[in-house]
Write an enzyme that holds these catalytic residues in place. Structure first.
Site, short mmCIF file in Angstrom:
data_model
loop_
_atom_site.label_atom_id
_atom_site.label_comp_id
_atom_site.label_asym_id
_atom_site.label_seq_id
_atom_site.Cartn_x
_atom_site.Cartn_y
_atom_site.Cartn_z
N CYS A 155 -8.93 -9.82 3.09
CA CYS A 155 -9.55 -10.91 1.83
C CYS A 155 -10.67 -11.40 1.88
CB CYS A 155 -9.04 -10.58 0.09
SG CYS A 155 -7.81 -9.47 0.20
N1 LIG Z 1 -3.94 -7.11 0.49
C1 LIG Z 1 -4.46 -8.25 -0.70
O1 LIG Z 1 -3.55 -9.03 -0.78
C2 LIG Z 1 -5.00 -7.77 -1.83
C3 LIG Z 1 -5.48 -8.27 -2.51
C4 LIG Z 1 -6.71 -8.47 -3.76
C5 LIG Z 1 -7.31 -6.66 -3.41
N2 LIG Z 1 -7.29 -6.12 -1.82
C6 LIG Z 1 -8.08 -5.20 -2.05
O2 LIG Z 1 -7.72 -3.42 -2.21
C7 LIG Z 1 -7.28 -2.94 -1.18
C8 LIG Z 1 -6.67 -2.62 -0.20
O3 LIG Z 1 -6.44 -3.25 0.50
P1 LIG Z 1 -5.02 -3.18 0.91
O4 LIG Z 1 -4.96 -4.52 1.74
O5 LIG Z 1 -4.45 -2.69 -0.22
O6 LIG Z 1 -5.51 -2.22 1.97
P2 LIG Z 1 -4.00 -1.44 2.87
O7 LIG Z 1 -5.32 -1.29 4.24
O8 LIG Z 1 -2.90 -2.49 3.55
O9 LIG Z 1 -3.92 -0.10 2.60
C9 LIG Z 1 -4.92 0.91 2.21
C10 LIG Z 1 -4.49 2.24 1.80
O10 LIG Z 1 -4.88 3.65 1.98
C11 LIG Z 1 -4.78 4.41 2.81
N3 LIG Z 1 -5.64 5.43 2.82
C12 LIG Z 1 -6.94 5.02 3.45
N4 LIG Z 1 -8.52 6.08 3.10
C13 LIG Z 1 -7.03 7.06 2.57
C14 LIG Z 1 -6.95 8.09 1.54
N5 LIG Z 1 -8.85 9.21 1.46
N6 LIG Z 1 -6.49 8.96 0.61
C15 LIG Z 1 -5.29 7.85 0.92
N7 LIG Z 1 -4.70 7.16 1.34
C16 LIG Z 1 -5.65 5.99 2.04
C17 LIG Z 1 -4.58 3.75 4.38
O11 LIG Z 1 -4.13 4.80 4.76
C18 LIG Z 1 -3.47 2.67 3.75
O12 LIG Z 1 -1.86 2.91 3.88
C19 LIG Z 1 -9.58 -3.93 -0.33
O13 LIG Z 1 -10.15 -3.73 -1.49
C20 LIG Z 1 -8.24 -4.94 -0.33
O14 LIG Z 1 -9.76 -5.97 -0.22
C21 LIG Z 1 -6.61 -6.73 -1.41
#
Ligand SMILES: NC(=O)c1ccc[n+]([C@@H]2O[C@H](COP(=O)([O-])OP(=O)(O)OC[C@H]3O[C@@H](n4cnc5c(N)ncnc54)[C@H](O)[C@@H]3O)[C@@H](O)[C@H]2O)c1
Length: 426
Positions: free
Chosen positions: A266
């Site tokens: 992030c």
């Molecule tokens: N990880 C954190 O601590 C955190 C905290 C707050 C906000 N965020 C935000 O949340 C969002 C997600 O982050 P994350 O860490 O969970 O990402 P991540 O990469 O762990 O997960 C994303 C998931 O989305 C799936 N995906 C992608 N395209 C897809 C589609 N078209 N259909 C279905 N599935 C699909 C991927 O396969 C993956 O499993 C980001 O914008 C991030 O900035 C993350």
């Protein structure tokens, strides 16, 4: 409420599991079949304290399941959350391709669906994205009218990896970004069982609150690292300085832990994304530029400090910790990577260990040469000098006798037992 969540990553899976725990009927959708299979067979695909138990409970009670079939779930739920990744492009701006694809997929289903459907963006997206990309794409593809036939909202997530479940169930605040009453009241209903301050704002403001929060915390880290770098030159322990600072009630102690900088999925990408957006709008955010610059040079200071004590060519150097922080297996933007890359460039042989993140590191960074060890003791046995890159608890239980240690994370056991000890900022 029947909720579908697109993206079963850290945020999507935690959100989905916690919503099911709150009593909602949840389906998480992912393009990654392995993740889907794992969830349905009650195996948590990520390491996150408390998540697997909650997942098992809710899959058993049939409130939670996973699928790859987006059509089925959008058709059969009332609300769809988008929780796909929003990584950084090469030019450091936000990469919205997964958001665009998810919006297209939803639009295609809504074309055939009767009745109102709410789409909530949970991913971190730069201000304007929910309306101009998500809303506009769904409207164009489905032919449905925004506001009456479908709704959009933005509900940023503030969870921290390593304590994600606790953060989700007991958040400091819930930010609900909606431009109309209908979308707002559905989100109110979804979160009614969570006792936390709820802030209702418009969509763009909700998007910006997430960036302002993350860049503020990133700024605190780079600020204290800069102060720490000055302390180091003066022979002052920055941790003592922070103690003195934070007795002032205006200064909170959080994110004032000096070290080798911030990583994770992030802070780096979000700071860069808002910088890129600001520059596109004609404003140069000099403070945020400096936050990023300090963060990029900070891990390399550990290698420079080590070179004061040992020439690195051909030497066995240990790196303890590969995750970007303790209690997670996430290695995205981990500060261990630039350190290991620099050690490789200096011709050192790198021995490394992490309690949870070794597989993830191998997969994410195949370009660096590392000998992965089964334990921290094995690293200590093989290496002449050590760099501590993550402050896992178990590194506090080691004896660093006979070793040169450069500590990037203030591990007291290293400070007390190493032959030669250098803190990065103390
Ligand atoms: N990880 C954190 O601590 C955190 C905290 C707050 C906000 N965020 C935000 O949340 C969002 C997600 O982050 P994350 O860490 O969970 O990402 P991540 O990469 O762990 O997960 C994303 C998931 O989305 C799936 N995906 C992608 N395209 C897809 C589609 N078209 N259909 C279905 N599935 C699909 C991927 O396969 C993956 O499993 C980001 O914008 C991030 O900035 C993350």
């Amino acid at each position: 409420m029947k909720i579908s969540i697109i993206g079963a990553g850290y945020v999507g899976l935690v959100t989905g599991t916690c919503f099911s725990e709150l009593g909602h009927e949840v389906v998480v959708v992912d393009i990654n079949e392995e993740k889907v299979k794992a969830i349905n067979s009650k195996k948590c695909p990520i390491y996150e304290p408390g998540l697997e138990e909650m997942l098992v409970r809710n899959v058993d009670s049939k409130r939670l399941r996973a699928t790859t079939d987006i059509k089925d779930v959008v058709m059969n739920t009332d609300v769809t959350y988008i929780a796909v990744g929003t990584p950084m492009k090469e030019d450091r701006s936000i990469d919205l391709r997964y958001i665009e694809k998810a919006s297209e997929d939803i639009g295609n289903v809504l074309k055939e669906k009767a009745g109102y459907h709410l789409v909530v963006v949970k991913s971190t997206v730069v201000p304007g994205t929910t309306e101009n990309i998500v809303g506009a794409t769904i409207s164009k593809i489905s032919g449905k009218k925004l506001g009456t036939e479908f709704g959009i909202a933005m509900n940023p997530e503030f969870l921290r990896e390593g304590s994600a479940v606790e953060d989700f169930m007991k958040p400091d605040r819930i930010v609900i970004g909606a431009n109309d009453e209908k979308a707002r009241s559905i989100l109110e209903e979804i979160y009614k069982k969570i006792d936390a301050p709820k802030l209702y704002v418009n969509i763009k403001t909700a998007e910006m609150i997430k960036y302002a929060s993350n860049t503020f915390l990133a700024t605190k880290i780079s600020f204290i690292n800069e102060i720490g770098n000055i302390c180091k030159l003066l022979g002052i322990n920055v941790f003592d300085v922070v103690k003195g600072m934070t007795l002032d009630h205006r200064i909170s102690p959080y994110f004032l832990r000096a070290g080798i900088g911030f990583g994770g999925s992030c802070f780096p990408k979000d700071t860069n994304a808002i910088i890129a957006l600001a520059k596109k709008l004609g404003y140069v955010p000099r403070l945020l530029d400096a936050v990023v610059e300090i963060n990029e040079t900070q891990p390399l200071r550990a290698v420079e400090l080590l070179k004061k004590h040992i020439s690195l060519k051909g030497k066995n150097i240990g790196v303890l910790g590969l995750a970007f922080k303790p209690n997670t297996d996430d290695v995205r933007e981990t500060r261990a990577y630039p350190i290991i890359r620099a050690l490789n460039e200096e011709g050192a042989v790198v021995y490394a260990y992490d309690p949870k993140a070794m597989d993830a590191f191998k997969k994410a960074y195949p370009d660096v040469k590392v000998i992965f060890c089964k334990s921290a003791e094995e690293v200590l046995k093989n290496a002449e000098a050590i760099i501590i890159a993550t402050e896992w608890d178990e590194f506090e239980k080691l004896s660093y006798r006979n070793k040169i240690v450069v500590d990037g994370r203030y591990v007291k056991a290293a400070k007390e037992t190493a032959k030669i000890y250098e803190g990065v900022c103390w």
